[in-house]
Design a protein around this motif. Structure first.
Motif, short mmCIF file in Angstrom:
data_model
loop_
_atom_site.label_atom_id
_atom_site.label_comp_id
_atom_site.label_asym_id
_atom_site.label_seq_id
_atom_site.Cartn_x
_atom_site.Cartn_y
_atom_site.Cartn_z
N UNK A 122 0.81 -1.25 0.14
CA UNK A 122 0.08 0.08 -0.18
C UNK A 122 0.81 1.33 0.21
N UNK A 123 1.81 1.21 0.87
CA UNK A 123 2.85 2.39 0.83
C UNK A 123 3.57 2.63 -0.57
N UNK A 124 3.84 1.63 -1.32
CA UNK A 124 4.39 1.47 -2.53
C UNK A 124 3.54 2.31 -3.48
N UNK A 125 2.22 1.56 -3.23
CA UNK A 125 1.08 2.30 -4.42
C UNK A 125 0.84 3.78 -4.10
N UNK A 126 0.94 4.15 -2.84
CA UNK A 126 0.60 5.36 -2.39
C UNK A 126 1.98 6.39 -3.17
N UNK A 127 3.13 5.99 -2.80
CA UNK A 127 4.29 6.27 -3.37
C UNK A 127 4.24 6.76 -4.80
N UNK A 128 4.05 5.58 -5.55
CA UNK A 128 3.98 5.68 -6.96
C UNK A 128 2.81 6.74 -7.36
N UNK A 129 1.64 6.86 -6.71
CA UNK A 129 0.66 7.43 -7.25
C UNK A 129 1.20 9.11 -7.10
N UNK A 130 1.86 9.32 -5.89
CA UNK A 130 2.21 10.59 -5.59
C UNK A 130 3.39 11.08 -6.70
N UNK A 131 4.17 10.20 -6.88
CA UNK A 131 5.33 10.39 -8.14
C UNK A 131 4.56 10.60 -9.48
N UNK A 132 3.67 9.98 -9.40
CA UNK A 132 2.89 10.23 -11.17
C UNK A 132 2.44 11.73 -10.79
N UNK A 133 1.96 12.06 -9.78
CA UNK A 133 1.39 13.43 -9.71
C UNK A 133 2.47 14.43 -9.90
N UNK A 134 3.44 14.05 -9.00
CA UNK A 134 4.68 15.09 -9.24
C UNK A 134 5.36 15.33 -10.84
#
Length: 187
Positions: free
Chosen positions: A138-150
């Motif tokens: 879940x942390x990895x998925x959240x981090x990936x989503x945020x990196x995509x956002x950035x």
């Protein structure tokens, strides 16, 4: 992890709403910028047409070719000055758009980071023994989503910088032309 699915749904909804707010803010700024450029182009076209009509009228009333050329030369200098002014106004509009894009993106990015931090905190609370892998996923998925956002935000900034550079380049090409033609027009 989340104690109930509603927590996860609420956190996901909040992130989605932040993304939509950012998208709407950036789209709104882009539309406003396009409106300003269209208004500038319309005003410039109107002024150019009026100046051309006035120059044509003056040239048609000239008594000899020398007077016609003097009239043409007299109208060339203001036309070049107008082109330089247009470039400056266009550059100002683009710079305003860039500034507003940056501010909107930074504001929404800070909100997203705060929300993601809270989401990660919620995910890591009350973890049952043996659920560490699920938390990591879940942390990895959240981090990936945020990196995509950035990355989307960065791509938007780069696009605005490219447009700004093109406007600066075009303005630089017009300005020397105005300086070179202005002395000739006076002779």
């Amino acid at each position: 992890m989340f104690t109930n699915p509603e927590q996860f749904a609420s956190a996901t909804k909040t992130l989605f709403e932040l993304q939509m707010m950012t998208f709407n803010a950036l789209t709104s700024k882009a539309v406003q910028g396009v409106e300003q450029v269209v208004a500038l182009n319309m005003a410039t076209a109107k002024n150019s047409a009026e100046a051309s009509i006035a120059a044509g009228k003056e040239m048609s009333q000239a008594k000899d070719p020398k007077e016609a050329m003097a009239s043409l030369a007299a109208h060339a200098e203001p036309g070049m000055a107008g082109a330089v002014a247009y470039g400056g106004q266009l550059k100002d509009i683009i710079e305003d758009i860039r500034t507003e894009f940056t501010q909107a993106a930074d504001t929404h990015m800070a909100e997203a980071k705060s929300t993601l931090s809270a989401l990660i905190y919620d995910v890591t609370q009350n973890v049952k023994p043996g659920s560490e892998n699920a938390v990591a996923i879940i942390k990895t998925a959240i981090d990936n989503a945020f990196q995509g956002y950035e990355q989307v935000t960065q791509a938007t900034r780069q696009a605005v910088q490219v447009v700004e550079a093109q406007v600066a380049k075009a303005s630089a090409q017009v300005a020397p032309g105005a300086a070179a033609k202005a002395p000739k027009a006076k002779k």
